[in-house]
Write a protein that holds these residues in place. Structure first.
Motif: not given
Length: 415
Positions: A41-55, A61-65
């Motif tokens: 999961y990543t942020c559409s505005m900040h693609p450097e944010i990578i997570r293995e779970k939704p959040g 503060g945007m929802t990760l896609v």
């Protein structure tokens, strides 16, 4: 009835989905593991944010896609996948030769060096005890000629024998047998006939006797100095090595004063590579040239073949006895020997029929409408021919130019 049945089915589906109860076809463990690894999961505005779970994005503060990554687990970067196999087979019509057992004639060049003839070594020893009064040889490898004065020796014992000889010729000149015995004794002590005749004429004793060289040669040392190999000759400082015998030294009867190597005859020693020694025989002709005069060819015969193999360079040596009365061959000079060979019966191929692939050598054997790459075991080489020890048999049809077939394909792989 149909309307009520459709409504009931639709209602049931809605209830099951709403409650989280639904039916599906289970995936394999491998697929579940791949889906788990590929779902991030990543942020559409900040693609450097990578997570293995939704959040939510920790920045905005945007929802990760969900982001689906490509699966590379099944890919192989081995060069074998990049290069296409030819199955060791080249299709085509090329010029061929027939492998057959044959005997070839050729020549082999052997590197060599000039060394001392150890059979011609001469020990210059004292025939009588005494003291060295004068010495005329001071350095190792100093050249001397036959009849050259080497040293002078003072001997009280020699003085006594000279006095006895003078007394006999003066007072008992008729007793020829006794006088002759006294003369022979002086000869055994190292005096020459001319010295004895001078003694008889002057009737005056001389306790100092001159010792002369019995042969032409080079002084290689004294009793305490061992004869070194020819490698020492390459050391420029070795020719000025001072001998350990000095004027004033006392020597005993029979003691070796100098070691002399006669250079009228020398050895040509040549190295033969392993595998060729069976083709070299005693009394076989050899043509020799020296680095000192490459135009002058010495025609000789092989006198001795050593059976001991040198483990360092995998060679054994042959010896050629050379006449050096004119001193044209200097010790340590490099030689080149050329020997005509008659090979043993075997399969011999020209070098162009082979291709070397690292540690392997291959030939292309004719099969149906093409050629099969076949690994072979090669033996010795004579001129442009190579001995084949294994891999093919007599009667096989071989491509005449293996390199041409290599160039016609992008990749050849031998098993």
């Amino acid at each position: 009835m149909n309307r009520y049945l459709k409504f009931a089915i639709l209602f049931l589906v809605v209830v099951l989905v709403g409650t989280g109860i639904y039916f599906f076809t289970p995936k394999s463990d491998k697929h579940l593991e791949m889906d788990h690894q590929n779902e991030v999961y990543t942020c559409s505005m900040h693609p450097e944010i990578i997570r293995e779970k939704p959040g939510n994005c920790p920045i905005c503060g945007m929802t990760l896609v969900k982001k689906v990554t490509e699966d590379h687990s099944e890919k192989n970067d081995s060069i074998d996948d990049l290069l296409k196999r030819t199955d060791n087979f080249v299709v085509g019509n090329y010029e061929t030769i027939i492998a057959k057992d044959t005997v070839i004639r050729g020549e082999i060049s052997l590197p060599g060096i000039v060394t001392y003839d150890l059979n011609s070594a001469v020990n210059i020893s004292a025939r009588i005890s005494g003291r060295i009064e004068k010495i005329y040889v001071n350095y190792k490898y100093q050249k001397v000629s036959k009849g050259q004065k080497i040293f002078e020796l003072y001997s009280p014992e020699l003085l006594t024998e000279q006095q006895n000889f003078i007394y006999l010729i003066s007072n008992d000149s008729q007793n020829a047998s006794i006088i002759n015995s006294a003369k022979q004794k002086l000869l055994l002590y190292g005096m020459t006939n001319s010295q004895i005749n001078a003694l008889a004429s002057a009737k005056k004793v001389n306790p100092v006797i001159a010792i002369y060289s019995p042969a032409n040669g080079i002084i290689t040392g004294t009793e305490k100095m061992a004869i070194t190999g020819t490698s020492s000759m390459s050391n420029t400082g070795s020719t000025t090595e001072i001998l350990d015998v000095k004027e004033g030294n006392y020597i005993k009867k029979g003691e070796v004063v100098f070691k002399l190597m006669n250079t009228d005859k020398v050895w040509g020693v040549f190295n033969v590579l392993q595998g060729y020694n069976s083709l070299i025989k005693t009394n076989q002709s050899i043509d020799i040239t020296s680095e000192l005069d490459e135009k002058n060819i010495i025609y000789s015969k092989i006198n001795f073949v050593e059976t001991q193999l040198n483990p360092a360079d995998k060679t054994n040596k042959i010896r050629v006895y050379l006449n050096n009365e004119n001193y044209e061959l200097l010790i340590g000079a490099r030689l080149q020997g050329l020997v005509q060979l008659n090979s043993s019966k075997a399969i011999w191929l020209q070098k162009q029929a082979l291709v070397s692939l690292g540690e392997k050598k291959i030939v292309f054997v004719k099969m149906d409408n093409g050629f099969k790459a076949t690994a072979i075991q090669a033996g010795i080489e004579i001129d442009d021919f190579v001995q084949i020890i294994g891999g093919i048999s007599a009667g096989d049809t071989i491509a005449k130019n293996a390199q041409y077939l290599i160039d016609s394909e992008s990749f050849i792989k031998t098993e």
